[in-house]
Design a protein around this motif. Structure first.
Motif, PDB file in Angstrom:
ATOM      1  N   GLN A   1      19.945 117.998  67.614  1.00 22.07           N
ATOM      2  CA  GLN A   1      20.395 116.989  66.671  1.00 22.07           C
ATOM      3  C   GLN A   1      21.922 116.992  66.606  1.00 22.07           C
ATOM      4  OE1 GLN A   1      18.404 114.797  65.127  1.00 22.07           O
ATOM      5  NE2 GLN A   1      16.662 115.715  66.233  1.00 22.07           N
ATOM      6  N   VAL A   2      22.485 115.833  66.331  1.00 25.49           N
ATOM      7  CA  VAL A   2      23.930 115.672  66.319  1.00 25.49           C
ATOM      8  C   VAL A   2      24.525 116.141  65.000  1.00 25.49           C
ATOM      9  CG1 VAL A   2      25.808 114.004  66.367  1.00 25.49           C
ATOM     10  CG2 VAL A   2      23.912 113.800  67.976  1.00 25.49           C
ATOM     11  N   GLN A   3      25.615 116.893  65.096  1.00 23.24           N
ATOM     12  CA  GLN A   3      26.419 117.276  63.945  1.00 23.24           C
ATOM     13  C   GLN A   3      27.875 116.967  64.259  1.00 23.24           C
ATOM     14  OE1 GLN A   3      25.369 120.108  61.371  1.00 23.24           O
ATOM     15  NE2 GLN A   3      23.221 120.154  61.986  1.00 23.24           N
ATOM     16  N   LEU A   4      28.622 116.521  63.249  1.00 28.66           N
ATOM     17  CA  LEU A   4      29.994 116.083  63.437  1.00 28.66           C
ATOM     18  C   LEU A   4      30.943 116.898  62.575  1.00 28.66           C
ATOM     19  CD1 LEU A   4      29.360 112.222  63.209  1.00 28.66           C
ATOM     20  CD2 LEU A   4      29.473 113.604  65.286  1.00 28.66           C
ATOM     21  N   ALA A   5      32.121 117.166  63.103  1.00 23.20           N
ATOM     22  CA  ALA A   5      33.138 117.897  62.367  1.00 23.20           C
ATOM     23  C   ALA A   5      34.513 117.332  62.699  1.00 23.20           C
ATOM     24  CB  ALA A   5      33.078 119.385  62.700  1.00 23.20           C
ATOM     25  N   GLU A   6      35.259 116.928  61.666  1.00 19.39           N
ATOM     26  CA  GLU A   6      36.594 116.366  61.852  1.00 19.39           C
ATOM     27  C   GLU A   6      37.671 117.433  61.710  1.00 19.39           C
ATOM     28  OE1 GLU A   6      34.222 113.222  59.405  1.00 19.39           O
ATOM     29  OE2 GLU A   6      34.475 115.408  59.438  1.00 19.39           O
ATOM     30  N   SER A   7      38.776 117.209  62.397  1.00 25.25           N
ATOM     31  CA  SER A   7      39.938 118.065  62.268  1.00 25.25           C
ATOM     32  C   SER A   7      41.188 117.244  62.572  1.00 25.25           C
ATOM     33  CB  SER A   7      39.860 119.270  63.211  1.00 25.25           C
ATOM     34  OG  SER A   7      39.861 118.857  64.565  1.00 25.25           O
ATOM     35  N   GLY A   8      42.341 117.757  62.197  1.00 21.49           N
ATOM     36  CA  GLY A   8      43.603 117.115  62.519  1.00 21.49           C
ATOM     37  C   GLY A   8      44.330 116.479  61.354  1.00 21.49           C
ATOM     38  N   GLY A   9      43.701 116.401  60.200  1.00 22.94           N
ATOM     39  CA  GLY A   9      44.358 115.826  59.043  1.00 22.94           C
ATOM     40  C   GLY A   9      45.461 116.732  58.522  1.00 22.94           C
ATOM     41  N   GLY A  10      46.309 116.165  57.659  1.00 22.73           N
ATOM     42  CA  GLY A  10      47.390 116.949  57.102  1.00 22.73           C
ATOM     43  C   GLY A  10      48.396 116.092  56.367  1.00 22.73           C
ATOM     44  N   LEU A  11      49.530 116.693  56.038  1.00 22.52           N
ATOM     45  CA  LEU A  11      50.601 116.032  55.308  1.00 22.52           C
ATOM     46  C   LEU A  11      51.731 115.678  56.263  1.00 22.52           C
ATOM     47  CD1 LEU A  11      52.060 115.201  52.669  1.00 22.52           C
ATOM     48  CD2 LEU A  11      52.821 117.577  52.492  1.00 22.52           C
ATOM     49  N   VAL A  12      52.115 114.400  56.270  1.00 16.99           N
ATOM     50  CA  VAL A  12      53.213 113.934  57.111  1.00 16.99           C
ATOM     51  C   VAL A  12      54.067 112.940  56.339  1.00 16.99           C
ATOM     52  CG1 VAL A  12      51.939 114.269  59.268  1.00 16.99           C
ATOM     53  CG2 VAL A  12      51.873 112.049  58.101  1.00 16.99           C
ATOM     54  N   GLN A  13      55.250 112.666  56.846  1.00 15.97           N
ATOM     55  CA  GLN A  13      56.134 111.672  56.270  1.00 15.97           C
ATOM     56  C   GLN A  13      55.905 110.307  56.916  1.00 15.97           C
ATOM     57  OE1 GLN A  13      60.052 113.389  56.798  1.00 15.97           O
ATOM     58  NE2 GLN A  13      59.929 114.471  54.846  1.00 15.97           N
ATOM     59  N   PRO A  14      56.315 109.232  56.259  1.00 12.38           N
ATOM     60  CA  PRO A  14      56.115 107.893  56.825  1.00 12.38           C
ATOM     61  C   PRO A  14      56.672 107.755  58.237  1.00 12.38           C
ATOM     62  CG  PRO A  14      56.794 107.694  54.560  1.00 12.38           C
ATOM     63  CD  PRO A  14      56.903 109.164  54.908  1.00 12.38           C
ATOM     64  N   VAL A  15      56.007 106.963  59.010  1.00 14.45           N
ATOM     65  CA  VAL A  15      56.242 106.629  60.418  1.00 14.45           C
ATOM     66  C   VAL A  15      55.983 107.791  61.358  1.00 14.45           C
ATOM     67  CG1 VAL A  15      57.854 104.841  59.745  1.00 14.45           C
ATOM     68  CG2 VAL A  15      58.751 107.035  60.561  1.00 14.45           C
ATOM     69  N   ALA A  16      55.461 108.894  60.848  1.00 15.13           N
ATOM     70  CA  ALA A  16      55.055 109.991  61.711  1.00 15.13           C
ATOM     71  C   ALA A  16      53.693 109.683  62.326  1.00 15.13           C
ATOM     72  CB  ALA A  16      55.004 111.297  60.931  1.00 15.13           C
ATOM     73  N   SER A  17      53.230 110.577  63.182  1.00 13.77           N
ATOM     74  CA  SER A  17      51.955 110.393  63.866  1.00 13.77           C
ATOM     75  C   SER A  17      51.029 111.571  63.632  1.00 13.77           C
ATOM     76  CB  SER A  17      52.172 110.216  65.372  1.00 13.77           C
ATOM     77  OG  SER A  17      52.919 109.057  65.658  1.00 13.77           O
ATOM     78  N   LEU A  18      49.737 111.299  63.689  1.00 15.82           N
ATOM     79  CA  LEU A  18      48.704 112.322  63.623  1.00 15.82           C
ATOM     80  C   LEU A  18      47.620 111.984  64.628  1.00 15.82           C
ATOM     81  CD1 LEU A  18      48.009 113.053  59.837  1.00 15.82           C
ATOM     82  CD2 LEU A  18      48.942 114.654  61.520  1.00 15.82           C
ATOM     83  N   ARG A  19      46.967 113.018  65.126  1.00 18.73           N
ATOM     84  CA  ARG A  19      45.836 112.836  66.020  1.00 18.73           C
ATOM     85  C   ARG A  19      44.633 113.541  65.416  1.00 18.73           C
ATOM     86  NH1 ARG A  19      45.512 111.127  71.279  1.00 18.73           N
ATOM     87  NH2 ARG A  19      43.631 111.732  72.449  1.00 18.73           N
ATOM     88  N   LEU A  20      43.614 112.767  65.049  1.00 17.80           N
ATOM     89  CA  LEU A  20      42.387 113.302  64.486  1.00 17.80           C
ATOM     90  C   LEU A  20      41.362 113.501  65.585  1.00 17.80           C
ATOM     91  CD1 LEU A  20      41.981 111.081  61.291  1.00 17.80           C
ATOM     92  CD2 LEU A  20      43.326 113.174  61.588  1.00 17.80           C
ATOM     93  N   THR A  21      40.580 114.560  65.462  1.00 15.49           N
ATOM     94  CA  THR A  21      39.548 114.851  66.439  1.00 15.49           C
ATOM     95  C   THR A  21      38.205 115.033  65.749  1.00 15.49           C
ATOM     96  OG1 THR A  21      41.087 115.918  67.980  1.00 15.49           O
ATOM     97  CG2 THR A  21      38.756 116.441  68.229  1.00 15.49           C
ATOM     98  N   CYS A  22      37.196 114.375  66.280  1.00 12.48           N
ATOM     99  CA  CYS A  22      35.820 114.547  65.838  1.00 12.48           C
ATOM    100  C   CYS A  22      35.076 115.280  66.938  1.00 12.48           C
ATOM    101  CB  CYS A  22      35.167 113.200  65.554  1.00 12.48           C
ATOM    102  SG  CYS A  22      33.395 113.273  65.212  1.00 12.48           S
ATOM    103  N   THR A  23      34.566 116.452  66.613  1.00 10.11           N
ATOM    104  CA  THR A  23      33.831 117.251  67.580  1.00 10.11           C
ATOM    105  C   THR A  23      32.342 117.190  67.264  1.00 10.11           C
ATOM    106  OG1 THR A  23      35.702 118.766  67.859  1.00 10.11           O
ATOM    107  CG2 THR A  23      33.545 119.511  68.630  1.00 10.11           C
ATOM    108  N   ALA A  24      31.550 116.779  68.241  1.00  9.55           N
ATOM    109  CA  ALA A  24      30.123 116.618  68.051  1.00  9.55           C
ATOM    110  C   ALA A  24      29.354 117.722  68.752  1.00  9.55           C
ATOM    111  CB  ALA A  24      29.651 115.262  68.576  1.00  9.55           C
ATOM    112  N   SER A  25      28.328 118.221  68.092  1.00  4.92           N
ATOM    113  CA  SER A  25      27.365 119.107  68.720  1.00  4.92           C
ATOM    114  C   SER A  25      26.112 118.304  69.005  1.00  4.92           C
ATOM    115  CB  SER A  25      27.048 120.305  67.826  1.00  4.92           C
ATOM    116  OG  SER A  25      26.456 119.885  66.602  1.00  4.92           O
TER     117      SER A  25
END
Length: 116
Positions: A1-25
């Motif tokens: 069965q599929v399970q999902l877990a997110e990572s990559g969130g955080g605190l940044v200032q405007p116009v910065a970038s973030l990369r979020l990752t969803c890892t599935a089992s």
């Protein structure tokens, strides 16, 4: 069965970038919708970027031109590259897998905070 877990969130200032990752089992088979949603307190959860049918990209108006969704099938991950972030991009981001057989899976969410 599929399970999902997110990572990559955080605190940044405007116009910065973030990369979020969803890892599935498990195997992501018969994909109807696969991608990212977000939600702020008091509001309904809204679509950000998804793969329709697992391959066709679809973005919200606010995400177009700034966010990019991608998949790595070998690693069973779904990434969301977020650029030009503003305070309006601050909520909790969730990964979703919805199959053609009507199985609906969500991750626990990852917090993104963009401070002005």
């Amino acid at each position: 069965q599929v399970q999902l877990a997110e990572s990559g969130g955080g605190l940044v200032q405007p116009v910065a970038s973030l990369r979020l990752t969803c890892t599935a089992s498990g195997t992501l088979s018969s994909v109807h919708v696969l991608g990212w949603y977000r939600q702020v307190p008091g509001n309904e959860r809204e679509l950000v970027a998804i793969f329709r049918g697992g391959v066709n990209e679809e973005y919200s108006d606010s995400a177009k031109g700034r966010f990019t969704i991608s998949r790595d099938n070998a690693k069973n991950t779904i990434d969301l590259q977020m650029n030009k972030l503003t305070p309006e991009d601050t909520p909790v981001y969730y990964c979703r897998y919805y199959s053609w057989s009507r199985d609906d899976h969500w991750g626990q969410g990852t917090q993104v905070t963009v401070a002005s």
